[in-house]
Structure formats: C-alpha cells, structure tokens
Design a protein around this motif. Structure first.
Motif, PDB file in Angstrom:
ATOM      1  N   ARG A   1      34.897  23.372  82.857  1.00  0.00           N
ATOM      2  CA  ARG A   1      33.593  22.732  82.923  1.00  0.00           C
ATOM      3  C   ARG A   1      33.723  21.404  82.195  1.00  0.00           C
ATOM      4  N   PHE A   2      32.995  20.415  82.669  1.00  0.00           N
ATOM      5  CA  PHE A   2      33.139  19.086  82.079  1.00  0.00           C
ATOM      6  C   PHE A   2      31.811  18.564  81.558  1.00  0.00           C
ATOM      7  N   VAL A   3      31.821  18.104  80.334  1.00  0.00           N
ATOM      8  CA  VAL A   3      30.594  17.604  79.715  1.00  0.00           C
ATOM      9  C   VAL A   3      30.842  16.201  79.177  1.00  0.00           C
ATOM     10  N   LEU A   4      29.951  15.297  79.516  1.00  0.00           N
ATOM     11  CA  LEU A   4      30.008  13.946  78.965  1.00  0.00           C
ATOM     12  C   LEU A   4      28.797  13.726  78.068  1.00  0.00           C
ATOM     13  N   HIS A   5      28.969  12.901  77.044  1.00  0.00           N
ATOM     14  CA  HIS A   5      27.780  12.643  76.227  1.00  0.00           C
ATOM     15  C   HIS A   5      27.778  11.232  75.675  1.00  0.00           C
ATOM     16  N   ASP A   6      26.583  10.677  75.560  1.00  0.00           N
ATOM     17  CA  ASP A   6      26.391   9.517  74.676  1.00  0.00           C
ATOM     18  C   ASP A   6      25.335   9.942  73.675  1.00  0.00           C
ATOM     19  N   THR A   7      24.052   9.538  73.910  1.00  0.00           N
ATOM     20  CA  THR A   7      23.031  10.110  73.046  1.00  0.00           C
ATOM     21  C   THR A   7      22.465  11.376  73.652  1.00  0.00           C
ATOM     22  N   GLU A   8      22.852  11.640  74.887  1.00  0.00           N
ATOM     23  CA  GLU A   8      22.494  12.919  75.468  1.00  0.00           C
ATOM     24  C   GLU A   8      23.682  13.414  76.267  1.00  0.00           C
ATOM     25  N   ALA A   9      23.708  14.711  76.471  1.00  0.00           N
ATOM     26  CA  ALA A   9      24.868  15.281  77.138  1.00  0.00           C
ATOM     27  C   ALA A   9      24.514  15.661  78.559  1.00  0.00           C
ATOM     28  N   ARG A  10      25.490  15.632  79.418  1.00  0.00           N
ATOM     29  CA  ARG A  10      25.279  16.057  80.798  1.00  0.00           C
ATOM     30  C   ARG A  10      26.541  16.722  81.293  1.00  0.00           C
ATOM     31  N   GLU A  11      26.362  17.656  82.207  1.00  0.00           N
ATOM     32  CA  GLU A  11      27.543  18.283  82.780  1.00  0.00           C
ATOM     33  C   GLU A  11      27.873  17.590  84.088  1.00  0.00           C
ATOM     34  N   VAL A  12      29.139  17.329  84.326  1.00  0.00           N
ATOM     35  CA  VAL A  12      29.540  16.777  85.617  1.00  0.00           C
ATOM     36  C   VAL A  12      30.393  17.793  86.338  1.00  0.00           C
ATOM     37  N   SER A  13      30.477  17.627  87.660  1.00  0.00           N
ATOM     38  CA  SER A  13      31.008  18.732  88.448  1.00  0.00           C
ATOM     39  C   SER A  13      32.530  18.747  88.536  1.00  0.00           C
ATOM     40  N   ASP A  14      33.178  17.640  88.327  1.00  0.00           N
ATOM     41  CA  ASP A  14      34.627  17.705  88.491  1.00  0.00           C
ATOM     42  C   ASP A  14      35.347  16.721  87.588  1.00  0.00           C
ATOM     43  N   PHE A  15      36.638  16.879  87.585  1.00  0.00           N
ATOM     44  CA  PHE A  15      37.433  16.103  86.653  1.00  0.00           C
ATOM     45  C   PHE A  15      37.384  14.622  86.951  1.00  0.00           C
ATOM     46  N   GLN A  16      37.309  14.307  88.237  1.00  0.00           N
ATOM     47  CA  GLN A  16      37.316  12.896  88.588  1.00  0.00           C
ATOM     48  C   GLN A  16      36.128  12.161  87.981  1.00  0.00           C
ATOM     49  N   LYS A  17      34.955  12.791  88.041  1.00  0.00           N
ATOM     50  CA  LYS A  17      33.768  12.171  87.461  1.00  0.00           C
ATOM     51  C   LYS A  17      33.916  12.121  85.952  1.00  0.00           C
ATOM     52  N   TYR A  18      34.426  13.229  85.421  1.00  0.00           N
ATOM     53  CA  TYR A  18      34.646  13.302  83.980  1.00  0.00           C
ATOM     54  C   TYR A  18      35.533  12.150  83.519  1.00  0.00           C
ATOM     55  N   TYR A  19      36.497  11.863  84.350  1.00  0.00           N
ATOM     56  CA  TYR A  19      37.511  10.877  84.012  1.00  0.00           C
ATOM     57  C   TYR A  19      36.987   9.450  84.129  1.00  0.00           C
ATOM     58  N   SER A  20      36.125   9.219  85.131  1.00  0.00           N
ATOM     59  CA  SER A  20      35.857   7.821  85.458  1.00  0.00           C
ATOM     60  C   SER A  20      34.512   7.281  84.971  1.00  0.00           C
ATOM     61  N   TYR A  21      33.607   8.153  84.544  1.00  0.00           N
ATOM     62  CA  TYR A  21      32.292   7.623  84.185  1.00  0.00           C
ATOM     63  C   TYR A  21      32.315   6.828  82.886  1.00  0.00           C
ATOM     64  N   LYS A  22      31.479   5.777  82.893  1.00  0.00           N
ATOM     65  CA  LYS A  22      31.375   4.930  81.707  1.00  0.00           C
ATOM     66  C   LYS A  22      29.913   4.650  81.452  1.00  0.00           C
ATOM     67  N   VAL A  23      29.502   4.582  80.217  1.00  0.00           N
ATOM     68  CA  VAL A  23      28.173   4.051  79.933  1.00  0.00           C
ATOM     69  C   VAL A  23      28.246   3.155  78.726  1.00  0.00           C
ATOM     70  N   ALA A  24      27.097   2.776  78.244  1.00  0.00           N
ATOM     71  CA  ALA A  24      27.117   1.855  77.126  1.00  0.00           C
ATOM     72  C   ALA A  24      26.138   2.274  76.037  1.00  0.00           C
ATOM     73  N   GLY A  25      25.750   3.505  76.016  1.00  0.00           N
ATOM     74  CA  GLY A  25      24.741   3.934  75.062  1.00  0.00           C
ATOM     75  C   GLY A  25      25.287   4.193  73.672  1.00  0.00           C
ATOM     76  N   GLY A  26      24.451   4.796  72.834  1.00  0.00           N
ATOM     77  CA  GLY A  26      24.858   5.166  71.485  1.00  0.00           C
ATOM     78  C   GLY A  26      25.580   6.504  71.497  1.00  0.00           C
ATOM     79  N   THR A  27      25.703   7.108  70.318  1.00  0.00           N
ATOM     80  CA  THR A  27      26.508   8.319  70.238  1.00  0.00           C
ATOM     81  C   THR A  27      25.800   9.402  69.430  1.00  0.00           C
ATOM     82  N   LYS A  28      25.567  10.539  70.048  1.00  0.00           N
ATOM     83  CA  LYS A  28      25.142  11.720  69.303  1.00  0.00           C
ATOM     84  C   LYS A  28      26.041  12.866  69.724  1.00  0.00           C
ATOM     85  N   VAL A  29      26.968  13.195  68.840  1.00  0.00           N
ATOM     86  CA  VAL A  29      28.000  14.165  69.187  1.00  0.00           C
ATOM     87  C   VAL A  29      27.413  15.558  69.393  1.00  0.00           C
ATOM     88  N   TYR A  30      26.409  15.880  68.588  1.00  0.00           N
ATOM     89  CA  TYR A  30      25.940  17.264  68.630  1.00  0.00           C
ATOM     90  C   TYR A  30      25.407  17.662  70.001  1.00  0.00           C
TER      91      TYR A  30
END
Lengths: 547, 388
Positions: B249-278
């Motif tokens: 399962r793949f999860v990306l996060h900046d200030t909020e987290a979201r699940e993406v469906s596959d590795f390719q999306k996990y690998y290639s997405y970029k944003v510019a927001g802040g960071t909340k690890v939790y």
C-alpha cells in the motif's frame, strides 16, 4: 544493417542533382544504410559510429536505451554522420515520397557538415577508419592491461569537455594566413594600450601622426624610441618570448604528467589522445545544432515543395513536416526555430533590410514597407551557414521583428498557491529575453584552464574563470580523482560558490498568511554572493578551502 | 553485448581498485500512455565532468527555468495551469478494465522480482529465509486432493461407485431404484476415479508493506530520488524474498496524507505544501483498524522523509508510532538529509532519538539517516539497517 536498395539509391541520386542545382555543395559519394531500431539503440551511445571504441558506459546506455524504447517507442526518420563519405541511416519501409523528403533533409545536413567552417578540422579525417584503428588499439590494450584501460578512458572522458576546440580551430585558420607581430602592431595594440596605457586622445593623436609619417615618408619610430627608450627592448622581448601555446588540460597532462612519463604508463597517453580527438571531432556538431537542423528543415521544405514527386502526397507531407517543424506552445524545438530564422534572414536580406538605412528608420509603417528588391537572400544564407555557429546565429539574427512575427515568448512556470497548480505564463515577449533564454540552452562548458604559475611542486593547479554559474558540486570529486590519477599528484581547482550564509531558509513562510509565498521575493531575496573556493584532491580525498 | 550481471561484476571490482561504484540500478522509466503502466528496471550511470550547475538559478525565485513558447497573449498572461497534486486517474479517464490493470501490475512485479534477485545476490542483502522458516509466507504441502478419471495413485471407491451408478442410470440399467441389480451394470474404465498427489499452496500469513513518503515542498530533487530509490529496492527485495506474496500500500503526505493506488503514482507525485509527518502514520493506523488487517498480515511500514516536520517535538507522530508498534512487524524510517542541514539533526531524527523508542523497541523500529547525495551502495546499506 544493409545498404539501401538500388531503387532507393536511384531516388537519392536524383535528389542530389536537384539539390546541387539549388546551390547545395557536397561530395559525390554518400552511403545510405537501412537499420533496425535495435541497431539504432546500439549505435546511438557511440554517436552513430559503428567503429567507435568499446566502453562499458556505452553498454549501460544501450541497456537503458532498450528500456526506454520499451516504454516510449519512437523512431527517428534519419541520422547522418559527418564522415567521408557521409553515412546516413534510415528506418526500413519508408514510402518513396517520404524518402525524397528525407533525402533532401539529409543532403542539407551533409552540405552543412562539409561547408560550415567550424567543421574545418573534421574535413581531412576519415573518421570511420580512424575510429576503427583506435578501437583496435584499445581492444589490444585491454587484452594486456585489463580494466585499467577503462579507468583511463573514464578519467580522460572526465575532462573531454574542456578541450580547446576554438583554439585548435583558430590554429588551423592562422596556419593558412600566418601572421607575425610587427613593430607597428606591437606599438599600437600592446605597448600603448597595455604597457603604458595612454589616454584615448593621445592614442588617436599617435595614429594620425603615424598616418602623417607614412605620407611624408618619415621614420615614425625614431620619435617613439626617443620618447620611450625601453620600447625596442620590450619589442624584442615580446617577439623572442613567443608566448608558449596555450594548452588545454588534456594536452598539458599528456605533455607534463610525471605519472604518464613513466615507461609502464606510456600506453595511457594513446588512450587519452584517442578520447581527446574523438571529443573534438563531435564539438562542432554540438555547437551548431539549431543551425544544422534548421538548415536541413529549410531545404527539405524548399526542395520538396518544388519537386514533382510530391504530387498526390501533399497532405501526407504536411503532416510529417508539421510534426517535425511546428513551434510548440510551450518548449523549444531547434528544428523549427532554426528553419524559421533562416527563412527570416532570407527575406530580410532580399529586401535589403540588413542595412544602415533600415536600421536608422524609426517609422514602423515605413519599416514594414521597406523593400530594396536586392534579392540576395539566397547567397546571404549560404554565407551564414558557412561562417556561423549557434551562438553567433542566434545572437546576430534573433530580433524583435522575428519574435513578433512568430508570436514567440518566454514561457515561465510558477506555483499558484491558491489553486495548488503550476501556472504557465508569458514571461516576456522581448527579443532580448527570448534570445537570452535560447542562449542559455546552448552548449557551454565551463572555462577551466591550467594556471601555469601556480602549477609547481608536483601540484596541478586548475583555475575556473567564473561566469556566474557554479560547477555542479557532486561531480567535482570523481572528476578530480580521475585527474589526480592521470597527473600522478595532488590537483587543486579554484572556482566560485555561493556563500553558504546566504542560503535562504527554504521553509520561509509569511507569518500572517502562511499560504502565501514569501512577500515580494524579488526584493527580499538578496543577490547571491559568490565566494572563491579551492578544492584539493590528494590521495583520492577531497578537501575544500575558502579563499 | 554485455549483460547486466557482467556490468555489476565489473562495478564490484571498482571497489577493490579503490574507486567508487558507478552503476545505479532501480531507476525506473516512466509509463507509456493510458493505463498500461510499465516499470522497467535499467542500469544507469553518470559520467562526471566539470559542468555548470543550473539549479542555483532555479532556486532564486522559486520558479523553474523558463523555456520558449508561441501563441497569442500579452506579457503576464497565464496560458495554462497544471495541478500540482495530481488527481487519481486524472487525464486518463476512469474505468480501468480489470484484465488490463492486472496485466500491468504483473509486469512490474516480474521486473521487481528480477531486481530483488540482483540485490540479494550481487549486493548481498540478507536472505530472509536464512532467518528461519517462520517468515516464509507460503509453503507447499502435497496431498491427495485432486481427482482424476482413469488413472491415478489411489482409487476413490465412493466416488467411483457414484460415477458407475451415474453412468448406468443414463444407460437405463436401473429401471427401479428400490431394486437394483448390480450384476447387470456396465463399468467403463472412465468411471474409475482416482486420487492423485498434488501440490497445494498453504498460506501461513501474508506480508503487507506500507510505503510512506513525504512529498512536501522541501522534498525537492535528490532527497526524493534517494527515498524512492531505496523504496524501489526495498520493494523489489521483498517481492523476491516473499516469492511475490507481498501486498503493498502506498501513502503520500504533506500536511495531509493520502493513499495512492500504485507504485508509479507513489514514485512520481510532487507537491509543494508543508509537512506533517503524523498524518501518514495516522492514515496507516486507520486503514489497519478499519480493514482489520493486523489479524491476517505481517505488517511492515517504511517511511521516507527529509526529516522536516511542523510538529517540532513530534508529539502527535510519536503517539501514532506507538499505536503502530502494537501490531507492526517492523517500522523503518529513512531520513535523507539535505546538504544544508550540515551536522545538525533534523526534527524527526531529534524526536525519535529522544523518545527512546529505538532502544525500547529496538527489534520493531529502525532509523536510518543519510545524506542526500549518497550512492547506491549506501542506500543498500540503509536497507540492511532497516531490515536487520
């Protein structure tokens, strides 16, 4: 890989006749091969020269090329190699009409290779044969020395972008019209300007006095030596010293490296030499990409449109041509830009607009109507293709009229914090900005040379003439390790870097409005301050000193 | 033509000769068009030279290098926008056919499997199986479960009798079911039903791996590359180790987290927001709870970040991690430090170190910190740390 069929060759020969009639000039013999996509993938890391020396990095490129092809299959129509005879490669199964168009394109490339003066040093070399000899030598060395041959190739290639291409070219041209420093030249060019640096009005006065003396047949220098008794001595020194020829880093190492001078390392010199000459061979191609592609596209259009063999394929041609020469909405296409610029120059010269009269004209309407019916455009662009490279081509001819005519602009890309989107916008429609943007994409290796004064005590000292662009930091270490290996002692590199204290905090946010980008980024961001630093490599360990 | 194995063999020798390795693997070429994703593992290498760096110019204004363009419009006009956070299935149209989707995935796995094999063999990543049978997720048992007509190892008498009766009914040999005359039965060889020995897969448990990645604004460039590189290799190695019995399962996060469906999306997405690890850890906890995954799976969680967190003392993050420790088989956190961090520690590193979790739960949670410009061998070293 096989030669094209007799039928296709016939088409080529027919194209040659018509291209010559239009004014293109090239050798009679050419070789055309049909290649598979697989061949192309395997050839491209070797710059399309099948006989280029083997090197493992080429193999890596082939393997990743195959991966790329799996993901993005794409087939180039043609590839031309600057050899004698010129070799060109084609995909199989092109219909005849398409071959006609491609052949015109290829012939224009060959014309460019064989007439543009930046290629002068490649004219007398049989590249394919030379490369084959080099390949055999390297193969033989590899059987004796094993993988150390590959290290030497690797380290030599680490410097092969710093070869003195322009200087070599200059040398070739100077040889033809040898020039010796005369007393007059020395007096006006060196002595007055550099040694005693007289103010301008005195300089002008001296020139008119010189002209007067010529007229009256009086010895000009008697007064000079009277005024400056040291002049004769200085002149003698200058001519005697005949400053040693500037060497690029590779030449310097070849000549002076204590490590290479050892008998057991002698063989490395030939490897370095091969890498250097191979690199030099490809330099003109890198520096004339926009022109070369533009020239070929210009001619395939002009020649094919006038060719009866187009009939019935006009729409097919329009489609293919558009895919090659359309100006992208966002992005830069060297084929398209070069072609349009040649067309523009042709028209401007036809109307006599490269003239002082046109330049002085301020009235936009009159400017638009200005036409002297000179019709010298054709010979003018032939001259341009002979004498220029991408930089001079863009720098001379890319002007506002051209930018306006083709609705060109510099496209910027920025973050829109509100929508969380990348925004593409028109940054500028000024010719100067557009020109600068294009120039920034051109090949421009850093200017790094041997500092002869500081090179002593076994230390090789490299100086980087800084042009407001720092070196790519992560490449410095391995490059220097390679140079150290070939030099056989410590290597110093002087360059400039941004002052570290100046680094902006990347997490900087506006306290009152966290979603906004830093306010007025232009005014708050201080200009980067540059700091001169020295990198030192010793025993494969890298150190850095601030100067 | 040289093979990948030979290249790696040669690369290993570089170390003996005192030079750094140069081959990088696991670089992934992005997909073709449509939904058919292709991930292709290729070797790459860089030829180092003195060249100009263009990154500095880019950083100056938070803009990327300008390029050319043509068309109508005035200076300052916006000519187009492109979302920074790509939406799922965006620009591709919905309605992914199940057949196609599966095919694509299979291709990724096949390649990842190859890469995992290379990593295990050439880079000497530990073999999970050596650590005891318990971790093998699938095993095979041989059992007489399959039935076969005509030939086999053991005659299944009951099934054979049934089949004979069936045949004879259809032949009309049994006119009265209350009075059956078996002597008149015809027995065909095809009626004999045998049991044959067959290989049965028995699932002990499955591995479920969560990959978490910080994709905030600070993650630009090298850092993301390094994290993704490590996760590609980790993923490949797990695929190899578990004989493809891995779910991811793949999860990306900046200030909020979201699940993406596959590795390719996990690998290639970029944003510019802040960071909340939790947020990422919380999302994983929520998923595990909601889908009741802890019962059926060995759960691994790997998180990659540059160590930046708005939650400076990590209160929320640590709380989520502690919750996670109750069920996770391993939590591996990778911090890739930007060059400008220097000798300081990043926030995430500081609060994880000071929480004491690393010692109190040392068999469950591992931390690896590396610089952004490390080479592959260091990344692989990191994997060893995370899975040791």
């Amino acid at each position: 890989m096989e030669l094209v069929s007799q039928h296709v060759k016939g088409i080529m020969e027919e194209c040659k006749i018509r291209a010559r009639d239009a004014g293109l000039r090239f050798d009679d013999e050419t070789l055309e091969y049909i290649v598979t996509n697989r061949d192309l993938i395997e050839l491209s890391p070797k710059m399309m020269i099948p006989t280029l020396y083997d090197y493992w990095v080429h193999d890596v490129r082939v393997l990743s090329g195959k991966g790329m092809y799996e993901a993005y299959p794409s087939n180039p129509f043609e590839t031309v190699v600057n050899t004698r005879p010129a070799i060109s490669y084609y995909n199989d199964n092109n219909p005849d009409w398409l071959n006609v168009m491609i052949f015109y394109h290829v012939l224009a490339h060959i014309d460019f290779f064989q007439n543009n003066l930046f290629y002068k040093n490649t004219w007398d070399i049989d590249l394919a044969g030379q490369a084959l000899a080099d390949k055999r030598l390297i193969a033989r060395l590899r059987s004796e020395k094993g993988r150390w041959v590959d290290y030497v190739i690797e380290f030599a290639r680490g410097m092969d972008n710093l070869t003195g291409f322009h200087r070599d070219l200059n040398r070739t041209f100077l040889k033809t019209g040898s020039k010796k420093l005369t007393r007059t030249d020395f007096y006006f060019d060196v002595f007055l300007q550099k040694i005693i640096s007289v103010p301008q009005h005195e300089y002008v006065k001296e020139i008119s006095r010189y002209n007067q003396c010529q007229k009256d047949n009086v010895d000009f220098f008697s007064q000079v030596t009277g005024k400056y008794p040291e002049f004769n001595e200085l002149f003698r020194k200058e001519t005697a010293q005949k400053s040693p020829p500037q060497m690029d880093i590779m030449e310097y190492i070849l000549r002076y490296s204590p490590f290479l001078r050892k008998e057991e390392n002698e063989w490395m010199k030939s490897v370095i030499h091969i890498v250097r000459t191979t690199s030099l061979y490809f330099q003109p191609q890198i520096r004339t990409k926009i022109m070369n592609e533009g020239w070929a596209s210009f001619w395939h259009e002009k020649l094919f449109m006038a060719d009866d063999r187009i009939s019935g394929h006009e729409t097919d041609y329009a489609k293919v041509n558009a895919s090659v020469t359309a100006m992208p909405k966002v992005g830069l296409n060297p084929y398209a830009l070069g072609m349009r610029l040649f067309e523009h120059i042709h028209e401007m010269e036809d109307k006599g607009r490269y003239s002082f009269a046109y330049f002085l004209l301020k009235d936009a309407v009159l400017k638009k109507k200005y036409d002297q019916h000179k019709n010298t455009g054709q010979s003018f662009i032939f001259k341009v293709r002979e004498d220029m490279n991408d930089f001079t081509f863009i720098n001379c001819f890319l002007e506002q009229a051209f930018v306006d005519r083709h609705k060109l602009f510099v496209a910027g890309k920025r973050i829109n914090n509100q929508n969380m989107t990348w925004q593409y916008y028109i940054q500028s429609k000024k010719a100067d900005d557009y020109k600068q943007m294009v120039i920034n994409t051109l090949y421009h290796p850093p200017d790094i040379r041997i500092d002869a004064e500081k090179t002593k005590d076994g230390i090789l000292y490299l100086g980087h003439r800084f042009e407001n662009k720092p070196l790519k930091q992560d490449f410095i270490e391995n490059t220097m390790i390679g140079i150290e290996f070939l030099w056989g002692g410590p290597v110093h590199l002087e360059t400039s870097e941004p002052k570290s204290a100046n680094q902006l905090d990347p997490r900087y946010t506006n306290f009152w409005d966290p979603s906004a980008q830093g306010p007025f980024p232009d005014t708050t961001a201080p200009p980067i301050e540059w700091q001169r630093v020295r990198y030192i490599i010793k025993d494969r360990k890298l150190h850095k000193q601030e100067l | 033509m040289i093979t990948l194995d030979e290249l790696l063999e040669r690369d290993k020798k570089r170390e003996e000769d005192g030079f750094k390795r140069k081959i990088r693997i696991g670089r992934i070429v992005k997909p073709g068009s449509g939904n058919k994703e292709k991930i292709i593992v290729v070797p790459t290498t860089v030829e180092e030279k003195f060249v100009h760096d263009d990154i500095i110019a880019e950083q100056e204004q938070g803009e990327t290098e300008p390029t050319g363009g043509t068309g109508e419009g005035q200076e300052g006009d916006v000519i187009g926008e492109q979302p920074i956070r790509p939406e799922e299935g965006e620009g591709e149209g919905e309605g992914e056919g199940p057949g196609e989707g599966k095919g694509g995935e299979h291709e990724i796995e096949a390649n990842a499997y190859e890469l995992g094999k290379i990593l295990s063999q050439d880079f000497e990543l530990p073999n999970l199986k050596d650590k005891g049978k318990k971790k093998v997720l699938a095993r095979y048992v041989y059992d007489l479960t399959d039935k076969n007509q005509g030939v086999g190892q053991v005659l299944d008498k009951k099934a054979t009798l049934k089949k004979i009766v069936e045949t004879n009914i259809s032949l009309g040999k049994i006119p009265d079911v209350s009075n059956i005359d078996t002597t008149g039965f015809i027995v065909s060889p095809q009626d004999l039903i045998y049991r044959i020995l067959s290989r049965e897969k028995e699932y002990e448990s499955q591995a479920l791996v969560f990959f978490l990645r910080d994709y905030s604004g600070s993650m630009g460039g090298k850092v993301t590359q390094t994290v993704v590189s490590q996760h590609v290799m980790l993923y490949s190695w797990l695929v190899y180790q578990y004989e493809k019995q891995v779910e991811t399962r793949f999860v990306l996060h900046d200030t909020e987290a979201r699940e993406v469906s596959d590795f390719q999306k996990y690998y290639s997405y970029k944003v510019a927001g802040g960071t909340k690890v939790y947020t990422a850890f919380k999302l994983v906890n929520d998923i595990v709870e909601k889908e009741n995954l802890a019962r059926d799976y060995n759960i691994y969680v790997f998180h990659g970040t540059d160590g930046d967190d708005w939650d400076k003392d990590g209160k929320q993050t640590l709380a989520e991690i502690e919750k996670m420790l109750a069920y996770a088989a391993r939590i591996g956190i990778t911090i890739v430090e930007h060059a400008y961090v220097g000798s300081k520690h990043t926030e995430v590193e500081k609060y994880i170190q000071s929480s004491g979790l690393l010692t109190s739960h040392h068999h469950l949670i591992k931390l690896d910190v590396m610089a952004e410009n490390v080479d592959d061998s260091r990344i692989i070293q990191g994997i060893k740390t995370l899975i040791s």
